[in-house]
Design an enzyme around this catalytic site. Structure first.
Site, PDB file in Angstrom:
ATOM      1  N   HIS A 143       0.828  -1.204   0.000  1.00  0.00           N
ATOM      2  CA  HIS A 143       0.000   0.000   0.000  1.00  0.00           C
ATOM      3  C   HIS A 143       0.872   1.267   0.000  1.00  0.00           C
ATOM      4  O   HIS A 143       0.532   2.285   0.608  1.00  0.00           O
ATOM      5  CB  HIS A 143      -0.941   0.010   1.208  1.00  0.00           C
ATOM      6  CG  HIS A 143      -2.293   0.579   0.914  1.00  0.00           C
ATOM      7  ND1 HIS A 143      -3.392  -0.187   0.665  1.00  0.00           N
ATOM      8  CD2 HIS A 143      -2.725   1.860   0.821  1.00  0.00           C
ATOM      9  CE1 HIS A 143      -4.447   0.566   0.449  1.00  0.00           C
ATOM     10  NE2 HIS A 143      -4.063   1.826   0.530  1.00  0.00           N
ATOM     11  N   GLY A 177       2.101   4.539  -8.606  1.00  0.00           N
ATOM     12  CA  GLY A 177       1.058   5.326  -7.976  1.00  0.00           C
ATOM     13  C   GLY A 177       1.431   6.787  -7.835  1.00  0.00           C
ATOM     14  O   GLY A 177       0.959   7.645  -8.595  1.00  0.00           O
TER      15      GLY A 177
END
Length: 358
Positions: free
Chosen positions: A247, A302
């Site tokens: 994450h 990301g």
């Protein structure tokens, strides 16, 4: 024009307000994992081969049967309108123009339908968690199916949201609308009443993976797997893919860097049809090559996407992808590789632990 992802990051740092800058940069607690995701790539060195004809190189690969022009995809990340008004629509157009996958977050600031309509020829995967309100996930899945999304990315590492101290210090509040959390009848959900949207379900188990496979024909990809044990269970439960992910260091601080976790996951699924991808810490084309050498089929990025958006919207995201593609192509040539689908493990070597501290 920016010549590297580092320059794009610097631009974003200089041009975003502190609370938004910290939201993008920060990780959980002391941010050990955020740093290690990047540093771990530096502990891997190349062992190039020479006297090989590298005048022609095939950068393309396939993910779940879809051909993409090079093995870099866009990871699901929230709130793209924070950094550019066109938000995820701009990101989707850039991904389609570069013929790669867009992973769309449930916390996108453009609806999944808007994104699909903006890039009708794009390859879109929809990312979601399971929520305390079970009907919410079902509603999202049906909308994704109807809008032509090709797969579901199920985030498994967030039964509870991690502590991000930068956000706490800044008293950070989300101020965006999240249209994916609205039901088809226009009814609002708890997403508008909370700074981070609806609560994830702390009760998610492998039984929920069984349920997901029962209610949809879309391929299921589990995002957040870090161990061989969970990878083997993923194979047993018939998923199509795994994203080795922590994450972005925003959940449990102190877990393995994703590039360090990758080899055992790849080994655990060997002999199955499960595809393995990775995100976290990818900042150069050489990082992409290292990940492929260690068994990843493709990588996801990301934070760099948000830097590109901040820089110049759709054009900035396309620049991020072009920079990585060109760097990857050069790295392939200089290491003696000609096919992105056949990168040998032998071209990389991990530094001994003592040497990595020098």
């Amino acid at each position: 024009m920016a010549n590297s992802l580092a320059e794009l990051e610097e631009f974003a740092d200089l041009n975003l307000p502190k609370d938004k800058r910290d939201f993008l940069r920060s990780g959980a607690n002391q941010e050990q994992t955020v740093r290690d995701n990047i540093e771990a790539f530096k502990r891997i060195r190349f062992c190039p081969r020479f006297l090989i004809d590298v005048s022609e190189r095939d950068l393309s690969t396939t993910v779940l049967g879809h051909r993409i022009s090079f093995p870099v995809c866009i990871a699901p990340s929230s709130t793209h309108c924070f950094v550019h008004p066109d938000g995820e629509v701009a990101t989707a157009k850039a991904a389609a123009s570069m013929n790669t996958v867009l992973g769309l977050s449930s916390w996108s600031t453009k609806s999944m339908e808007e994104v699909a309509d903006a890039a009708p020829n794009g390859i879109h995967w929809y990312s979601l968690q399971l929520f305390a309100d079970g009907n919410m996930a079902l509603n999202m899945i049906r909308r994704a199916e109807k809008s032509g999304y090709k797969a579901l990315l199920i985030t498994v590492d967030t039964p509870i949201v991690g502590t991000r101290l930068a956000n706490v210090r800044n008293k950070f509040q989300m101020t965006c609308r999240y249209p994916n959390f609205e039901y088809g009848d226009g009814k609002k959900t708890q997403a508008e009443a909370s700074s981070y949207g609806p609560s994830p379900s702390a009760k998610m188990t492998w039984d929920d993976v069984v349920w997901l496979k029962r209610i949809t024909k879309l391929p299921i990809i589990l995002k957040g797997i870090l161990t061989a044990a969970d990878a083997r269970l993923a194979v047993e439960h018939g998923v199509a893919g795994i994203v080795v992910s922590n994450h972005g260091g925003r959940q449990l601080d102190g877990v393995l860097a994703t590039i360090d976790a990758l080899p055992e996951v790849v080994e655990a699924v060997k002999g199955s049809k499960v595809e393995v991808y990775i995100d976290g810490g990818i900042r150069q084309g050489t990082d992409v090559l290292k990940a492929l050498a260690l068994g990843a089929r493709a990588v996801f990025i990301g934070r760099p996407v948000q830097w590109g958006l901040c820089y110049k919207g759709e054009e900035g995201v396309q620049l991020v992808l072009e920079l990585l593609k060109n760097e990857f192509s050069l790295a392939m040539a200089l290491s003696g590789c000609t096919d992105a689908k056949r990168i040998p493990r032998s071209i990389v070597r991990r530094l001994p632990e003592a040497a990595s501290r020098l």
